[in-house]
Design an enzyme around this catalytic site. Structure first.
Site, PDB file in Angstrom:
ATOM      1  N   GLU A 103      47.277  79.770  34.498  1.00 27.41           N
ATOM      2  CA  GLU A 103      48.393  79.647  35.431  1.00 27.41           C
ATOM      3  C   GLU A 103      48.180  78.466  36.365  1.00 27.41           C
ATOM      4  O   GLU A 103      47.039  78.066  36.625  1.00 27.41           O
ATOM      5  CB  GLU A 103      48.510  80.915  36.288  1.00 27.41           C
ATOM      6  CG  GLU A 103      49.359  81.999  35.681  1.00 27.41           C
ATOM      7  CD  GLU A 103      50.847  81.757  35.867  1.00 27.41           C
ATOM      8  OE1 GLU A 103      51.283  80.602  36.045  1.00 27.41           O
ATOM      9  OE2 GLU A 103      51.584  82.738  35.833  1.00 27.41           O
ATOM     10  N   ASP A 104      49.286  77.941  36.884  1.00 28.26           N
ATOM     11  CA  ASP A 104      49.204  76.908  37.905  1.00 28.26           C
ATOM     12  C   ASP A 104      48.993  77.528  39.285  1.00 28.26           C
ATOM     13  O   ASP A 104      48.161  77.076  40.048  1.00 28.26           O
ATOM     14  CB  ASP A 104      50.443  76.013  37.890  1.00 28.26           C
ATOM     15  CG  ASP A 104      51.755  76.790  37.977  1.00 28.26           C
ATOM     16  OD1 ASP A 104      51.761  78.026  37.832  1.00 28.26           O
ATOM     17  OD2 ASP A 104      52.802  76.149  38.176  1.00 28.26           O
ATOM     18  N   ASP A 107      51.327  83.394  43.634  1.00 27.92           N
ATOM     19  CA  ASP A 107      51.678  83.688  45.024  1.00 27.92           C
ATOM     20  C   ASP A 107      51.944  85.171  45.186  1.00 27.92           C
ATOM     21  O   ASP A 107      51.039  85.919  45.488  1.00 27.92           O
ATOM     22  CB  ASP A 107      52.762  82.772  45.599  1.00 27.92           C
ATOM     23  CG  ASP A 107      53.885  82.460  44.650  1.00 27.92           C
ATOM     24  OD1 ASP A 107      54.491  83.378  44.093  1.00 27.92           O
ATOM     25  OD2 ASP A 107      54.170  81.268  44.499  1.00 27.92           O
ATOM     26  N   PHE A 156      54.933  76.126  50.665  1.00 25.80           N
ATOM     27  CA  PHE A 156      55.553  75.676  49.423  1.00 25.80           C
ATOM     28  C   PHE A 156      54.887  74.374  48.983  1.00 25.80           C
ATOM     29  O   PHE A 156      54.983  73.363  49.662  1.00 25.80           O
ATOM     30  CB  PHE A 156      57.060  75.491  49.594  1.00 25.80           C
ATOM     31  CG  PHE A 156      57.771  75.324  48.278  1.00 25.80           C
ATOM     32  CD1 PHE A 156      58.014  76.420  47.473  1.00 25.80           C
ATOM     33  CD2 PHE A 156      58.157  74.074  47.837  1.00 25.80           C
ATOM     34  CE1 PHE A 156      58.652  76.283  46.238  1.00 25.80           C
ATOM     35  CE2 PHE A 156      58.792  73.923  46.610  1.00 25.80           C
ATOM     36  CZ  PHE A 156      59.035  75.031  45.815  1.00 25.80           C
ATOM     37  N   ARG A 169      56.436  67.445  39.586  1.00 22.71           N
ATOM     38  CA  ARG A 169      55.436  67.982  38.660  1.00 22.71           C
ATOM     39  C   ARG A 169      54.367  66.949  38.293  1.00 22.71           C
ATOM     40  O   ARG A 169      53.220  67.294  38.033  1.00 22.71           O
ATOM     41  CB  ARG A 169      56.092  68.456  37.355  1.00 22.71           C
ATOM     42  CG  ARG A 169      56.862  69.732  37.450  1.00 22.71           C
ATOM     43  CD  ARG A 169      57.261  70.216  36.048  1.00 22.71           C
ATOM     44  NE  ARG A 169      58.311  71.201  36.079  1.00 22.71           N
ATOM     45  CZ  ARG A 169      58.140  72.495  36.335  1.00 22.71           C
ATOM     46  NH1 ARG A 169      56.936  72.943  36.611  1.00 22.71           N
ATOM     47  NH2 ARG A 169      59.154  73.328  36.330  1.00 22.71           N
TER      48      ARG A 169
END
Length: 183
Positions: A103-104, A107, A156, A169
């Site tokens: 996963e990146d 949260d 964020f 990205r």
């Protein structure tokens, strides 16, 4: 693209390209030690995990196979609701396989919790998680994550696969996106 190329859109540069590269190498060494002699299937979660998965796979010195899933979590533009649907499923049968989800970011954990349940229902030998980033303050469910690159504040962030409206990205590091960009 460098973080400095979009510095007006960021409030802070959080993690540099070199820090990411170094930490991925450390994670790869831990994964190699834990999975020596095992046929590991890396499962990347599209689109955000592309950078992490590519760099991790190239850094690993053990044979791995790779597959991809795309899932969509309904909710507002910057928060997950945990209601998930599969947009692209795996091509690989998980029966008896050793699976490492890549996963990146984690949260709330809602989407990943659903994904873990889904993959475990397919009969793998094991399912573990490797994530580049985790926001402990944002967690709404408790998930056991075996490999964590960096714990970050509940802000964020964009870059290194993470986007806002499909932009950012391709940044080589991770930065905190200015609220003025997405409000």
């Amino acid at each position: 693209m460098e973080l400095t190329d979009v510095s007006d859109d960021l409030t802070e540069i959080l993690i540099s390209e070199e820090q990411i590269r170094s930490r991925i190498a450390e994670l790869a060494r831990a994964i190699e030690a834990d999975y020596a002699g095992t046929d590991v299937l890396l499962v990347g979660v599209l689109k955000g995990a592309v950078m992490v998965m590519a760099d991790l796979a190239r850094e690993l010195k053990i044979p791995v196979t790779m597959d991809w899933m795309a899932v969509s979590s309904y909710g507002s533009g910057t928060q997950s609701s945990g209601v998930v649907r599969i947009l692209k499923d795996l091509d690989t049968d998980l029966s008896g396989r050793t699976v490492l989800i890549v996963e990146d970011i984690i949260d709330s954990g809602l989407t990943l919790s659903w994904l873990l349940s889904n993959l475990n229902s397919r009969g793998p030998a094991s399912v573990e998680i490797c994530t580049l980033l985790r926001k402990p303050e944002a967690a709404r469910v408790d998930i056991d994550v075996k490999y964590v690159g960096f714990e970050i504040p509940n802000r964020f962030v964009v870059g290194y696969g993470l986007d806002y409206d499909e932009k950012y990205r391709n940044l080589r590091g991770v930065g905190i996106l200015s609220p003025g960009v997405y409000t």
